[in-house]
Design an enzyme around this catalytic site. Structure first.
Site, short mmCIF file in Angstrom:
data_model
loop_
_atom_site.label_atom_id
_atom_site.label_comp_id
_atom_site.label_asym_id
_atom_site.label_seq_id
_atom_site.Cartn_x
_atom_site.Cartn_y
_atom_site.Cartn_z
N GLY A 224 0.83 -1.12 -0.06
CA GLY A 224 -0.19 0.08 0.05
C GLY A 224 0.80 1.28 -0.10
N GLU A 265 5.46 -5.27 2.09
CA GLU A 265 5.04 -6.21 1.16
C GLU A 265 4.65 -5.27 -0.17
OE1 GLU A 265 2.55 -10.04 1.73
OE2 GLU A 265 1.21 -8.40 1.52
N PRO A 266 5.24 -4.47 -0.56
CA PRO A 266 4.80 -3.57 -1.53
C PRO A 266 4.63 -4.16 -2.91
CG PRO A 266 7.08 -3.00 -1.28
CD PRO A 266 6.87 -4.37 -0.36
N ARG A 304 -7.00 1.10 -15.05
CA ARG A 304 -7.03 1.69 -14.05
C ARG A 304 -7.81 3.02 -14.10
NH1 ARG A 304 -3.37 3.98 -11.32
NH2 ARG A 304 -4.30 3.27 -9.15
N CYS A 338 -15.07 -0.54 -28.49
CA CYS A 338 -16.34 -0.36 -28.62
C CYS A 338 -17.07 0.11 -27.62
CB CYS A 338 -17.02 -1.38 -29.71
SG CYS A 338 -18.11 -0.69 -30.65
N1 LLP Z 1 -0.33 -7.15 0.03
C1 LLP Z 1 -1.67 -7.56 -0.17
C2 LLP Z 1 -2.14 -8.55 0.90
C3 LLP Z 1 -2.54 -6.87 -0.92
O1 LLP Z 1 -3.93 -7.22 -1.14
C4 LLP Z 1 -1.83 -5.87 -1.94
C5 LLP Z 1 -2.67 -5.14 -3.05
C6 LLP Z 1 -0.49 -5.73 -1.81
C7 LLP Z 1 0.27 -6.35 -0.83
C8 LLP Z 1 -0.05 -4.32 -2.68
O2 LLP Z 1 -0.47 -3.20 -2.81
P1 LLP Z 1 0.15 -1.95 -3.30
O3 LLP Z 1 1.50 -2.11 -2.53
O4 LLP Z 1 0.59 -2.57 -4.88
O5 LLP Z 1 -0.67 -0.85 -3.19
N2 LLP Z 1 -5.69 -2.79 -8.77
C9 LLP Z 1 -5.56 -1.75 -7.85
C10 LLP Z 1 -4.74 -2.16 -6.66
C11 LLP Z 1 -5.46 -3.24 -5.99
C12 LLP Z 1 -4.48 -3.85 -4.88
C13 LLP Z 1 -4.86 -5.00 -4.30
N3 LLP Z 1 -4.03 -5.69 -3.26
C14 LLP Z 1 -4.75 -0.40 -8.21
O6 LLP Z 1 -4.54 -0.52 -9.83
O7 LLP Z 1 -4.68 0.49 -7.81
#
Ligand code: LLP
Length: 418
Positions: A224, A265-266, A304, A338
């Site tokens: 996140g 966990e990015p 997105r 389309c």
């Molecule tokens: N760990 C877990 C358990 C998660 O569910 C996620 C993302 C991450 C790590 C990584 O999150 P990040 O660091 O990438 O923000 N499709 C959406 C994002 C969905 C995220 C789902 N889980 C977008 O395009 O913004």
């Protein structure tokens, strides 16, 4: 050169890339990914959430950099192994995090011994019953969450994710029954962390670890971490972010009387800014007061904007390679599909907006930035459009890491009965 003109990506000419690989084309710059990884080296383990961009070459790069993997499906476990990760180890090279096991994933985790981070009480029972004496970690939903959009908020009662914080005792009983040990606590509370929120998360982590007790060896801060998408978005200040988590870890170490591993966990943070989607302008239309640039890439390539109203930086790359001085004007940028929602310049809810972009001609390219995370991985074959090609730039050298999907491949798995 004006901000919205671009002739190169990491020193490689856009024209050369297009000539060699065609459009639409995803391009990733390896050095940006390495730079992002380096910023997180204080954490004991950097575990890449590969859902953000799971091309084998990207996973291989992570492995070479000492980054470990998160997997959310049997397919992602398979990718990890193909990219050279061992299924087991300490710390586990691959962790399976999900809220359910489908049958494929359960079988794979059992057969390979992949570490499981359970997001539901049922996962504990299903895994531990078949793997007595195993170690597992728990993904906890602390009862609140955060996200850049409702669709990415992963905490609170509205969210399906994680084990509800009030059910930890229950889960410990389930684990005990099967002789499983709970060795870690994980919290991913959504994409787009802020600091007020972080204090709450760290407190929730302390109570969750206290509830689980002395078997805990690892805590994971989840992912996140935000990246700047819009020009005035600020960069996350990583030092206070790390300090919050490190102090939480230290308090828990004092309480438990042993050391704890701190994982991060990015997904997005490691790859978003490395990625660009190059598309060709195929038509320019004036529709009433709106000027449209229509590209050969659409939401089948990058979803997105239509899903979240997400903003991505864009620039024009002139086909003659000579940017010169060009006036800019407000443009609606759309794709070939389309469906009227196939617009890159839209806000959440589908309101079409414009972007200030340089004058362009058919045949020029638009380069969409910050597209490395949740780009190609969320692509579809809607309108029977093949997946784009993907290229990785290593020290100025482009390497094809996914061939453009062929039209034959699009229909290869279909049958007409009789
Ligand atoms: N760990 C877990 C358990 C998660 O569910 C996620 C993302 C991450 C790590 C990584 O999150 P990040 O660091 O990438 O923000 N499709 C959406 C994002 C969905 C995220 C789902 N889980 C977008 O395009 O913004």
């Amino acid at each position: 050169m004006s901000m919205n003109l671009c002739t190169e990506i990491a020193g490689v000419s856009v024209g050369d890339l297009v000539q060699r690989f065609g459009t639409p084309l995803y391009v990733y710059d390896e050095s940006t990914i390495v730079k992002q990884i380096d910023q997180l080296r204080q954490f004991d383990v950097i575990r890449y959430a590969q859902k953000a961009c799971s091309n084998l070459a990207i996973l291989d790069l992570m492995r070479r950099q000492g980054v470990l993997l998160d997997a959310v499906s049997a397919g992602e476990i398979q990718r990890a192994l193909k990219a050279g990760f061992a299924p087991t180890g300490d710390p586990p090279p691959v962790v399976f995090t999900a809220d359910i096991f489908d049958r494929d994933a359960l079988q794979q985790c059992l057969e390979l011994g992949v570490h499981v981070n359970a997001g539901s009480p049922d996962m504990i029972s299903q895994f531990a019953a078949a793997s007595p004496g195993c170690e597992m970690t728990l993904r906890i939903n602390p009862g609140f969450g955060h996200g850049h959009s409702q669709k990415t908020n992963t905490g609170g009662e509205q969210s399906k994710h994680g084990i509800w914080h009030e059910q930890i005792d229950d889960c410990m009983m389930r684990a005990d029954l099967q002789g499983a040990a709970i060795t870690g606590v994980h919290m991913h509370i959504g994409s787009g962390t802020d600091f007020e929120h972080l204090t709450m998360v760290c407190e929730a982590m302390e109570s969750a670890v206290t509830a689980v007790g002395r078997t805990v060896k690892t805590i994971s801060a989840g992912g996140g971490l935000p990246v700047p998408y819009q020009p005035d978005d600020e960069r996350l200040d990583l030092e206070p972010f790390y300090q919050h988590w490190n102090q939480t870890r230290q308090r828990l170490e004092n309480q438990l009387g042993h050391s704890l591993r701190l994982e991060i966990e990015p997904g997005r943070f490691l790859v978003a800014e490395s990625g660009f989607l190059i598309a060709e302008i195929r038509a320019i239309k004036q529709m009433g007061s709106h000027l449209f640039y229509l590209l050969d890439a659409g939401f089948h390539n990058l979803a997105r904007p239509i899903l979240y109203g997400a903003y991505h930086p864009m620039s024009v790359s002139p086909a003659d390679g000579r940017p010169g001085e060009r006036k800019s004007h407000p443009v609606v940028v759309g794709g070939p599909l389309c469906e009227s929602g196939d617009i890159f310049t839209q806000q959440e809810g589908g309101l079409v907006s414009t972007r200030q972009l340089p004058r362009a001609a058919v045949g020029d390219w638009v380069v969409i930035g910050a597209a490395g995370a949740y780009g190609q991985v969320m692509a579809s074959n809607y309108n029977s459009k093949p997946f784009a090609a993907e290229v990785l730039l290593q020290e100025g050298v482009p390497h094809l890491i996914r061939a453009r999907q062929s039209l034959d491949a699009l229909i290869a798995d279909e049958f007409i009965p009789g």
